[in-house]
Write a protein that holds these residues in place. Sequence first.
Motif, PDB file in Angstrom:
ATOM      1  N   LYS A  25       0.708  -1.078  -0.038  1.00 52.56           N
ATOM      2  CA  LYS A  25      -0.005  -0.121  -0.005  1.00 52.56           C
ATOM      3  C   LYS A  25       0.740   1.218   0.063  1.00 52.56           C
ATOM      4  O   LYS A  25       0.735   2.237  -0.796  1.00 52.56           O
ATOM      5  N   VAL A  54       9.177   0.908   9.573  1.00 52.55           N
ATOM      6  CA  VAL A  54       8.962  -0.538   9.982  1.00 52.55           C
ATOM      7  C   VAL A  54       8.233  -1.021   8.661  1.00 52.55           C
ATOM      8  O   VAL A  54       7.475  -0.715   8.013  1.00 52.55           O
ATOM      9  N   GLN A  78       9.359  -6.018  10.520  1.00 51.71           N
ATOM     10  CA  GLN A  78       8.200  -6.684  11.061  1.00 51.71           C
ATOM     11  C   GLN A  78       7.901  -8.067  10.390  1.00 51.71           C
ATOM     12  O   GLN A  78       7.142  -7.747   9.500  1.00 51.71           O
ATOM     13  N   LYS A  82       1.590  -8.081  12.844  1.00 53.98           N
ATOM     14  CA  LYS A  82       0.394  -8.645  13.870  1.00 53.98           C
ATOM     15  C   LYS A  82       0.059  -7.160  14.414  1.00 53.98           C
ATOM     16  O   LYS A  82      -0.372  -7.185  15.779  1.00 53.98           O
ATOM     17  N   GLY A  83      -0.013  -6.226  13.754  1.00 56.09           N
ATOM     18  CA  GLY A  83      -0.651  -4.942  14.276  1.00 56.09           C
ATOM     19  C   GLY A  83       0.102  -3.854  14.529  1.00 56.09           C
ATOM     20  O   GLY A  83       1.327  -3.993  14.639  1.00 56.09           O
ATOM     21  N   ASN A 106       1.502   6.902  10.753  1.00 56.63           N
ATOM     22  CA  ASN A 106       0.994   5.845   9.818  1.00 56.63           C
ATOM     23  C   ASN A 106       1.818   6.202   8.346  1.00 56.63           C
ATOM     24  O   ASN A 106       1.697   7.344   8.135  1.00 56.63           O
ATOM     25  N   TYR A 201      -2.946  -3.630  18.939  1.00 58.16           N
ATOM     26  CA  TYR A 201      -3.301  -2.052  18.378  1.00 58.16           C
ATOM     27  C   TYR A 201      -2.448  -1.111  19.023  1.00 58.16           C
ATOM     28  O   TYR A 201      -2.165  -1.045  20.354  1.00 58.16           O
TER      29      TYR A 201
HETATM   30  C1  UD1 Z   1      -5.101   3.088  12.114  1.00 60.12           C
HETATM   31  C2  UD1 Z   1      -5.417   3.124  13.487  1.00 60.12           C
HETATM   32  C3  UD1 Z   1      -6.731   4.111  13.734  1.00 60.12           C
HETATM   33  C4  UD1 Z   1      -6.536   5.153  13.195  1.00 60.12           C
HETATM   34  C5  UD1 Z   1      -6.244   5.373  11.511  1.00 60.12           C
HETATM   35  C6  UD1 Z   1      -5.602   6.495  11.125  1.00 60.12           C
HETATM   36  C7  UD1 Z   1      -4.430   1.183  14.323  1.00 60.12           C
HETATM   37  C8  UD1 Z   1      -5.037  -0.066  15.160  1.00 60.12           C
HETATM   38  N1  UD1 Z   1      -5.674   1.961  14.123  1.00 60.12           N
HETATM   39  O1  UD1 Z   1      -6.027   2.239  11.665  1.00 60.12           O
HETATM   40  O2  UD1 Z   1      -7.103   4.051  14.878  1.00 60.12           O
HETATM   41  O3  UD1 Z   1      -7.751   6.070  12.919  1.00 60.12           O
HETATM   42  O4  UD1 Z   1      -5.055   4.510  11.478  1.00 60.12           O
HETATM   43  O5  UD1 Z   1      -5.459   6.452   9.573  1.00 60.12           O
HETATM   44  O6  UD1 Z   1      -3.356   1.799  14.727  1.00 60.12           O
HETATM   45  N2  UD1 Z   1       0.918  -1.404   9.891  1.00 60.12           N
HETATM   46  C9  UD1 Z   1       2.314  -2.106  10.242  1.00 60.12           C
HETATM   47  N3  UD1 Z   1       2.250  -3.256  10.660  1.00 60.12           N
HETATM   48  C10 UD1 Z   1       1.030  -3.935  11.190  1.00 60.12           C
HETATM   49  C11 UD1 Z   1      -0.191  -3.205  10.711  1.00 60.12           C
HETATM   50  C12 UD1 Z   1      -0.201  -2.026   9.988  1.00 60.12           C
HETATM   51  O7  UD1 Z   1       3.381  -1.535   9.932  1.00 60.12           O
HETATM   52  O8  UD1 Z   1       1.096  -4.982  11.507  1.00 60.12           O
HETATM   53  C13 UD1 Z   1       1.039  -0.037   9.296  1.00 60.12           C
HETATM   54  C14 UD1 Z   1       0.399  -0.099   7.806  1.00 60.12           C
HETATM   55  O9  UD1 Z   1       1.324  -0.310   6.732  1.00 60.12           O
HETATM   56  C15 UD1 Z   1      -0.207   1.378   7.670  1.00 60.12           C
HETATM   57  C16 UD1 Z   1      -0.359   1.797   9.356  1.00 60.12           C
HETATM   58  O10 UD1 Z   1       0.379   0.826  10.123  1.00 60.12           O
HETATM   59  O11 UD1 Z   1       0.566   2.167   7.259  1.00 60.12           O
HETATM   60  C17 UD1 Z   1      -1.764   1.841   9.853  1.00 60.12           C
HETATM   61  O12 UD1 Z   1      -2.147   0.410   9.461  1.00 60.12           O
HETATM   62  P1  UD1 Z   1      -3.895   0.476   8.757  1.00 60.12           P
HETATM   63  O13 UD1 Z   1      -4.056  -0.938   8.362  1.00 60.12           O
HETATM   64  O14 UD1 Z   1      -4.099   1.536   7.756  1.00 60.12           O
HETATM   65  O15 UD1 Z   1      -4.507   1.118  10.196  1.00 60.12           O
HETATM   66  P2  UD1 Z   1      -5.977   1.611  10.014  1.00 60.12           P
HETATM   67  O16 UD1 Z   1      -7.007   0.547   9.985  1.00 60.12           O
HETATM   68  O17 UD1 Z   1      -6.001   2.581   8.975  1.00 60.12           O
END
Ligand code: UD1
Length: 466
Positions: A25, A54, A78, A82-83, A106, A201
């Motif tokens: 993504k 990451v 990672q 796992k979140g 993010n 989370y």
């Molecule tokens: C996340 C937040 C949410 C917030 C939103 C804002 C969490 C649990 N939720 O949701 O509260 O409102 O962003 O945009 O954080 N990623 C990793 N490793 C993982 C999972 C995700 O590096 O194991 C990265 C993804 O690449 C991404 C970011 O973390 O860039 C956020 O993950 P994403 O799945 O987009 O979370 P949201 O559901 O959008």
Amino acid sequence: MNSKRFSTLVLAAGKGSRMKSSLPKVLHKACGRSLLEHVLAVAEAAGATNHYVVVGHGRELVLEELGRSRRTFVEVWQKEQKGTGHAALMALPLLRQEDDLLLIVNGDGPLLTPESIQAILAAHGKYDLTLGVMELENPTGYGRVLAGKSGALQKIVEEKEASDKERKVRLVNGGLYVVSRRFLVEALPKLKASGKTGEIYLTDIVAYGVAKKKKLQSFRLDAEELLGVNDFSQLAAAEAVLRKRLCQGWMRDGVRVEVPEALWAEMSVACEPGVVLGPGVVLKGLTRLGAGVVVEAGAVLIDAQVEAGAVVKAYSHLEGAVVRKGAQVGPFARLRPGADIGPEARIGNFVEIKNASLGKGSKVNHLSYVGDAEIGQGVNIGCGFVACNYDGVNKHKTFIKDDAFVGSSVNAVAPITIGKGAYVATGSTINRDVPEGALAIARSKQENKEGYAARLRSRMQSKKGK
Ligand code: UD1
Ligand code: CA
């Protein structure tokens, strides 16, 4: 910018499954730049000391892209996604001595600005965590921020975990956290995986902090800046904002954008003051437009360099081409890589130029193909000229020297040289060099048969009757 010292931790390991794409993504592009690159550029502009990224899903591709952009960063691997809490946890052992304060973002939020990062850092003070939040008309998809009566943060509930009542909350987590390393080191290992999704989370750090009586606060930012890109519709929305910002910056710098909503441009493009961009123009890659350049409606320019005062007329397509001062190209011209159109030269409609240079003031005004050629100054090429450059195996070169005149419908079978001031008669297919000042005619002789037309017609009529 003078502010606190901080380092960034970008979470970019997720799959982004809603895009159903083989590309990770964060590598999808908005205005020609990957989402991740946007985030890193903003963090750098805000003055981050170190960058931690990451990576996980599509790791090789992400690292390749980061390598291309020549950024200095520390990879946090990672292995299993796992979140977001787990992603941040993976970074802890890699942090350096100086990383006391972290900005966690993010990797899918390309609209953040350095000014907002500065503002949230300034507001952070002695807090353990400052959370970037925004209020949305439609909060769908985001984590909801729950606060007590006094407005103090209580917890973040992810949409998947939220009750109907909680889903109505319009204050959401923007995915931007300023947090002390001390608090991270304490809290991250304690966060538990969700019973519903199995993910850890990062957002649970808020509830943890509240339980441990840490100092937490939220900091409101413009909703536009915290847009997270999870699908192609959000990608288009983010790109529209970036494009609007780019256009506004150009207009402030003296570029006339005739229809800002209808310009498609990438961040890597540069325009000097006095440039005029018509509706539907597309500017990509390392395109450079000099002072006063006019690009008319619908033209597409990719890695094109157009010097001061040149005009690219409507619906022309330029890629890897140079257009020198005061030249004119199009409408409906195609300049392919290696095309170099000299000062004051003219390229007209339905002309294709590839790997060929034209000297000052030369003209190819209609319906021609000029490939692998060197054309001098003051040359005039008529309508329907073809440089026959390819024999099916090798490419060959055509040289047309200064002030030569090439009539219409001429085929030049390369390799070939047409000398200085020479004249090639219309309709000639030439396959031998034309000396300087010579006239070349290479066409069959015309014969007129008096009164023959009527006989020919009646013969054809009688054939048709059969
Ligand atoms: C996340 C937040 C949410 C917030 C939103 C804002 C969490 C649990 N939720 O949701 O509260 O409102 O962003 O945009 O954080 N990623 C990793 N490793 C993982 C999972 C995700 O590096 O194991 C990265 C993804 O690449 C991404 C970011 O973390 O860039 C956020 O993950 P994403 O799945 O987009 O979370 P949201 O559901 O959008
Ligand atoms: Ca997201």
